[in-house]
Design a protein around this motif. Sequence first.
Motif, PDB file in Angstrom:
ATOM      1  N   THR A   1      39.898  45.307  41.397  1.00 31.19           N
ATOM      2  CA  THR A   1      40.096  45.253  39.941  1.00 31.19           C
ATOM      3  C   THR A   1      41.415  44.558  39.603  1.00 31.19           C
ATOM      4  O   THR A   1      41.480  43.761  38.658  1.00 31.19           O
ATOM      5  CB  THR A   1      40.055  46.681  39.347  1.00 31.19           C
ATOM      6  OG1 THR A   1      38.747  47.218  39.580  1.00 31.19           O
ATOM      7  CG2 THR A   1      40.332  46.682  37.855  1.00 31.19           C
TER       8      THR A   1
ATOM      9  N   GLN B   1      35.164  47.607  34.813  1.00 32.46           N
ATOM     10  CA  GLN B   1      34.698  48.736  35.620  1.00 32.46           C
ATOM     11  C   GLN B   1      34.538  49.982  34.732  1.00 32.46           C
ATOM     12  O   GLN B   1      33.527  50.670  34.800  1.00 32.46           O
ATOM     13  CB  GLN B   1      35.723  48.994  36.727  1.00 32.46           C
ATOM     14  CG  GLN B   1      35.385  50.149  37.634  1.00 32.46           C
ATOM     15  CD  GLN B   1      36.269  50.154  38.883  1.00 32.46           C
ATOM     16  OE1 GLN B   1      37.175  49.330  39.032  1.00 32.46           O
ATOM     17  NE2 GLN B   1      35.998  51.071  39.779  1.00 32.46           N
TER      18      GLN B   1
ATOM     19  N   ASP C   1      32.984  43.484  37.195  1.00 33.25           N
ATOM     20  CA  ASP C   1      33.652  44.503  38.008  1.00 33.25           C
ATOM     21  C   ASP C   1      32.771  45.743  38.075  1.00 33.25           C
ATOM     22  O   ASP C   1      32.565  46.411  37.067  1.00 33.25           O
ATOM     23  CB  ASP C   1      35.017  44.834  37.384  1.00 33.25           C
ATOM     24  CG  ASP C   1      35.939  45.551  38.368  1.00 33.25           C
ATOM     25  OD1 ASP C   1      35.519  45.809  39.517  1.00 33.25           O
ATOM     26  OD2 ASP C   1      37.088  45.847  37.975  1.00 33.25           O
ATOM     27  N   GLU C   2      32.263  46.043  39.262  1.00 27.92           N
ATOM     28  CA  GLU C   2      31.362  47.186  39.487  1.00 27.92           C
ATOM     29  C   GLU C   2      30.161  47.103  38.536  1.00 27.92           C
ATOM     30  O   GLU C   2      29.928  47.993  37.715  1.00 27.92           O
ATOM     31  CB  GLU C   2      32.097  48.517  39.299  1.00 27.92           C
ATOM     32  CG  GLU C   2      33.334  48.668  40.169  1.00 27.92           C
ATOM     33  CD  GLU C   2      33.027  48.788  41.650  1.00 27.92           C
ATOM     34  OE1 GLU C   2      31.871  49.056  42.012  1.00 27.92           O
ATOM     35  OE2 GLU C   2      33.959  48.582  42.459  1.00 27.92           O
TER      36      GLU C   2
END
Length: 242
Positions: A43, A85, A161-162
């Motif tokens: 991240t 995320q 992100d994720e």
Amino acid sequence: MVLLEVNGVTKHFGGVAANENVSFSVEEGELVGIMGPNGAGKTTLFDQITGFQAPDSGRIIFDGRDVTGKRPDRICAAGLARTFQIVRVFPELTVLDNVVVGALHRHKDVGVAQKRTYELLERVGLEDRSNALGRELPLAARKRVQLARALATEPRMLFLDEAMAGLNKKEAGAAVELLKSFRQEITIVMTEHVMEILMPLSDRVIVLVEGKKLVEGQPKEVSTDKRVVAAYLGEKFVASGE
Ligand SMILES: Nc1ncnc2c1ncn2[C@@H]1O[C@H](COP(=O)(O)OP(=O)(O)OP(=O)(O)O)[C@@H](O)[C@H]1O
Ligand SMILES: [Mg+2]
């Protein structure tokens, strides 16, 4: 053609080296997967590339332009968008307005921005929820709102992100199909903890461990690399494995 070049990026938080001399490049049209255990610095790397954190040192070149330390809106205007995320959706705005916010980056005319938004909501399967409020949506839908908002800025490159974290198997499967439907149109860099998802999607995989790039290569090479297995499972598994 190289679209993104990350050169020796380093970021420390107090005594923690979140990123240490990380370098890689991404070709236009690629889908690059970034993996690494919790706290590996994924991240933080995304935050620096997209302008949410400034690196201590190193350079980030996007489409031939040095964007190191530039503001997120400037980097977005240059054509680099992201999702988060921890999902960021405006809770009191409708789905429509959540995405219009992105489209207004490109289209000053609200009518045009709305038209573009409706097209994207259809594409991500949220056309029936355009009047729902952000806070009323389950996680899978909020993730789609984030994605649609990022796409509404008409990026050349997208950082996810994720992308599938917190989704159940069925929702994750649908998210993978959605991603596949965009991958021909846009260069993607993504993190995802589930290897069974990340590996088949990725053209190339980069592994971060404790802030450093450990390995980079084809998914097949990476998944059998001893250093990667050791980083995930511990040295003893590698030693006893052969
Ligand atoms: N704003 C911050 N202040 C202090 N430390 C931070 C900050 N952001 C990240 N860190 C630390 O930097 C390291 C890398 O964190 P980062 O969130 O980038 O890892 P990650 O690979 O994304 O982890 P995860 O898989 O859990 O999402 C961790 O040790 C984390 O605690
Ligand atoms: Mg993270």
